[in-house]
Design a protein around this motif. Sequence first.
Motif, mmCIF file in Angstrom:
data_model
loop_
_atom_site.group_PDB
_atom_site.id
_atom_site.type_symbol
_atom_site.label_atom_id
_atom_site.label_comp_id
_atom_site.label_asym_id
_atom_site.label_seq_id
_atom_site.Cartn_x
_atom_site.Cartn_y
_atom_site.Cartn_z
ATOM 1 N N HIS A 81 65.343 2.496 -25.125
ATOM 2 C CA HIS A 81 65.315 3.927 -25.457
ATOM 3 C C HIS A 81 64.752 4.105 -26.857
ATOM 4 O O HIS A 81 64.665 3.145 -27.626
ATOM 5 N N VAL A 110 64.986 6.947 -30.147
ATOM 6 C CA VAL A 110 65.780 8.082 -30.600
ATOM 7 C C VAL A 110 65.010 8.920 -31.612
ATOM 8 O O VAL A 110 64.392 8.385 -32.533
ATOM 9 N N HIS A 120 65.168 5.360 -34.323
ATOM 10 C CA HIS A 120 65.206 3.939 -33.971
ATOM 11 C C HIS A 120 64.584 3.653 -32.623
ATOM 12 O O HIS A 120 64.489 4.515 -31.761
ATOM 13 N N ALA A 165 65.070 1.085 -29.568
ATOM 14 C CA ALA A 165 66.024 0.129 -29.006
ATOM 15 C C ALA A 165 65.295 -0.767 -28.020
ATOM 16 O O ALA A 165 64.669 -0.280 -27.075
ATOM 17 N N PHE A 214 72.267 -3.321 -34.876
ATOM 18 C CA PHE A 214 71.254 -2.466 -35.499
ATOM 19 C C PHE A 214 70.709 -3.127 -36.763
ATOM 20 O O PHE A 214 71.474 -3.648 -37.571
ATOM 21 N N GLU A 239 67.196 -1.285 -32.820
ATOM 22 C CA GLU A 239 68.442 -1.683 -32.163
ATOM 23 C C GLU A 239 68.065 -2.770 -31.157
ATOM 24 O O GLU A 239 67.036 -2.668 -30.490
HETATM 25 FE FE FE2 Z 1 70.339 3.506 -29.657
#
Ligand code: FE2
Length: 386
Positions: free
Chosen positions: A187, A189, A270, A272, A341, A354
């Motif tokens: 994902h 963000v 971030h 991931a 993280f 992440e």
């Molecule tokens: Fe996340």
Amino acid sequence: MSKDIKSVNYGLEKIFEGAQDFLPLLGTDYIELYVGNAKQAAHFYKTAFGFQSFAYRGLETGSKETVSYVLKQDKIRLVLTTPLNSKNPINNHIVKHGDGVKVIALWVDDARKAYEETTSRGAKSYMEPFVEKDEYGEVVRAGICTYGETVHMFVERKNYKGVFLPGFEEWNSDYNPEPLGLKFVDHMVGNVGWGEMNTWVKWYEDVMGFENFLSFDDKQIHTEYSALMSKVMSNGNGRIKFPINEPAEGKKKSQIEEYLDFYEGPGVQHIAVATDDIISTIEGMRARGVEFLTTPPDTYYEAVPKRLLAHDHKLREDIETLKTLGIMIDADEEGYLLQIFTRPVEDRPTLFFEIIQRMGARGFGAGNFKALFESIEREQARRGTL
Ligand code: FE2
């Protein structure tokens, strides 16, 4: 009895059963960062994260304006781009934001249709459908603007056999550190401004046909000092997930506000990336100098077995190893997840990574938010930005 938990790679197909997807997305095609020195950034991502040299475009290939290095690890492609003179408009982006994500490129079967469907629903155009050709075929790309100065590029590559995009050459390097098991983008963000989260949630619903499948308000995401709100948007087949954060009022400054101050506007907070062996991935990253947020206190790890048992899950990994590496654990009804993280990967406290391993859980580590944010607050205090 513990449930049989399958690792990673889940789909959200069920949520969208029956719904018509006007914007079918095949996956994340690439992530492009505008950076001050792409050559050095490429070295960092190869050495520290285990990315592999993949493709190149620069003076040697006839590109006089910009240079781009493409790095690859399994399904993840990072593009690092730097302008070659002071007049190039990419400089403005770097001056304002520092190094950061400019393009989240989405792999589609039909870029023209993706552009028409989204712009007719209100997306602001970034680039009209544009065909690039070389001896290996053609790629069609089109772009729309999302939050801040960030862009979604639709990439249609079904008629292309080249290494990356027309204009790029294969990049063969003598320096090839081993990959570290990063597999795909789980994902990405976005941080948006005060009161803007719902505007962008609606934008992803209306313009991209995404659905809001998880929400966290400031009552759930807060510490003694700071708070934020978050809603997770997902596309029809669940391959693309974009949580959207906005700051919330607290006694002290929210980490989202710190980001907005230093990035000078909304942007990607971030990225991931998934691994199916987080212990060896993080051992490798730590050995190669990646900095992570401080490890949660002992009391955090003491509470983990209880949290897993509450959902009837058994932890397969050794908890002492996870603790030594600072890896966090969260559980929901379907399984658990392991995550950690990095500190920001540039001097401004903006973009970070992440690393996540899903053992059945589909969440985003809500049970870890408090410990995570307390860890971020300790870093904010050191920076004088709390
Ligand atoms: Fe996340």
